[in-house]
Design a protein around this motif. Structure first.
Motif, PDB file in Angstrom:
ATOM      1  N   ARG A   2       0.852  -1.200   0.000  1.00 37.10           N
ATOM      2  CA  ARG A   2       0.000   0.000   0.000  1.00 37.10           C
ATOM      3  C   ARG A   2       0.880   1.240   0.000  1.00 37.10           C
ATOM      4  O   ARG A   2       1.800   1.343   0.801  1.00 37.10           O
ATOM      5  CB  ARG A   2      -0.885   0.037   1.246  1.00 37.10           C
ATOM      6  CG  ARG A   2      -2.007  -0.958   1.249  1.00 37.10           C
ATOM      7  CD  ARG A   2      -2.754  -0.958   2.578  1.00 37.10           C
ATOM      8  NE  ARG A   2      -3.300   0.326   2.966  1.00 37.10           N
ATOM      9  CZ  ARG A   2      -4.479   0.807   2.554  1.00 37.10           C
ATOM     10  NH1 ARG A   2      -5.226   0.103   1.723  1.00 37.10           N
ATOM     11  NH2 ARG A   2      -4.912   1.978   2.973  1.00 37.10           N
ATOM     12  N   GLU A  29      -1.010  -1.107  -4.331  1.00 41.08           N
ATOM     13  CA  GLU A  29      -2.323  -0.511  -4.152  1.00 41.08           C
ATOM     14  C   GLU A  29      -2.095   0.945  -3.789  1.00 41.08           C
ATOM     15  O   GLU A  29      -1.428   1.245  -2.794  1.00 41.08           O
ATOM     16  CB  GLU A  29      -3.086  -1.200  -3.028  1.00 41.08           C
ATOM     17  CG  GLU A  29      -4.404  -0.533  -2.697  1.00 41.08           C
ATOM     18  CD  GLU A  29      -5.031  -1.042  -1.405  1.00 41.08           C
ATOM     19  OE1 GLU A  29      -6.008  -0.406  -0.968  1.00 41.08           O
ATOM     20  OE2 GLU A  29      -4.547  -2.036  -0.844  1.00 41.08           O
ATOM     21  N   ALA A  31      -3.353   3.622  -2.032  1.00 41.70           N
ATOM     22  CA  ALA A  31      -4.381   3.807  -1.012  1.00 41.70           C
ATOM     23  C   ALA A  31      -5.008   5.192  -1.112  1.00 41.70           C
ATOM     24  O   ALA A  31      -6.213   5.348  -0.903  1.00 41.70           O
ATOM     25  CB  ALA A  31      -3.793   3.586   0.377  1.00 41.70           C
ATOM     26  N   TYR A  78      -4.344   6.128   6.145  1.00 48.54           N
ATOM     27  CA  TYR A  78      -4.378   5.134   5.073  1.00 48.54           C
ATOM     28  C   TYR A  78      -3.431   3.961   5.307  1.00 48.54           C
ATOM     29  O   TYR A  78      -3.326   3.077   4.458  1.00 48.54           O
ATOM     30  CB  TYR A  78      -4.077   5.803   3.731  1.00 48.54           C
ATOM     31  CG  TYR A  78      -5.174   6.753   3.335  1.00 48.54           C
ATOM     32  CD1 TYR A  78      -6.338   6.282   2.737  1.00 48.54           C
ATOM     33  CD2 TYR A  78      -5.067   8.108   3.592  1.00 48.54           C
ATOM     34  CE1 TYR A  78      -7.356   7.146   2.379  1.00 48.54           C
ATOM     35  CE2 TYR A  78      -6.081   8.983   3.241  1.00 48.54           C
ATOM     36  CZ  TYR A  78      -7.224   8.499   2.637  1.00 48.54           C
ATOM     37  OH  TYR A  78      -8.239   9.347   2.298  1.00 48.54           O
ATOM     38  N   PRO A  80      -0.170   3.316   5.066  1.00 43.92           N
ATOM     39  CA  PRO A  80       0.664   2.911   3.934  1.00 43.92           C
ATOM     40  C   PRO A  80       1.905   2.142   4.367  1.00 43.92           C
ATOM     41  O   PRO A  80       2.440   2.360   5.457  1.00 43.92           O
ATOM     42  CB  PRO A  80       1.071   4.245   3.315  1.00 43.92           C
ATOM     43  CG  PRO A  80       1.128   5.182   4.491  1.00 43.92           C
ATOM     44  CD  PRO A  80      -0.022   4.737   5.385  1.00 43.92           C
TER      45      PRO A  80
END
Length: 189
Positions: A2, A29, A31, A78, A80
């Motif tokens: 992420r 991904e 995020a 988020y 990450p």
């Protein structure tokens, strides 16, 4: 893996990450994408791609410390694995670096440690170098310092203007960033 990507401008490097992630070339991904001011093309690109976005507008805060804290909270929300500064034109606080030790990746349009700062291309041309390039590195509390992950050289042509050289560096930077992110993502796959 992420990632949260931070941008301040057009988001051309970001677009290469979005495209590579969408095709599966890059196993990440995204995020969220964040910016330090509203109305950036990078945020528009992200919204067009269906990505979550956020803006922590520097002008909305009375002090630098308040902005730093808000940016850190927004990114941490988020969760990450890595934070990618891609044309993000703000120096973050040491508390931000400490929250993502060895996980805050920055791009720079010069071969660091030469020509740090906001005008790497202009400064390289003014110095008269024949070769410059781009760097992806782990950011630390300094300005364009921190361990270098990878670099790509770009020849300075006699016919170059700052703009033409910067465009060629951006092309190399996009390729380099995707390569670095692939390597960072490998342990997650």
């Amino acid at each position: 893996m992420r990632i949260v990507v931070l941008v301040s401008g057009t988001g051309s490097n970001l677009q290469s990450v979005i495209d590579a992630a969408a095709t599966g070339e890059l196993p990440v991904e995204i995020a969220a994408v964040g910016a330090d001011r509203p109305g950036t093309a990078g945020i528009a690109r992200s919204a067009d791609a269906g990505l979550e976005t956020f803006v922590v507008d520097f002008k909305d805060f009375a002090t630098r410390g308040e902005w730093d804290a808000a940016l850190l909270a927004a990114v941490q929300a988020y969760t990450p694995d890595y934070v990618v500064s891609s044309g993000f034109m703000r120096i973050v606080a040491p508390s931000f670096i400490d929250a993502f030790p060895g996980r805050y990746v920055n791009t720079h349009p010069a071969l660091l440690p030469a020509f740090p700062g906001a005008h790497g291309v202009r400064d390289a041309m003014a110095y008269g170098v024949k070769v410059t390039g781009c760097t992806v590195h782990f950011a630390d509390a300094g300005v364009d310092t921190g361990p270098i992950i990878a670099q790509t050289a770009v020849e300075v042509l006699d016919s170059d203007t700052e703009e033409s050289l910067h465009e060629r560096i951006k092309v190399a930077e996009r390729t380099l960033l995707i390569s670095v992110l692939k390597d960072l993502a490998a342990p997650f796959n």
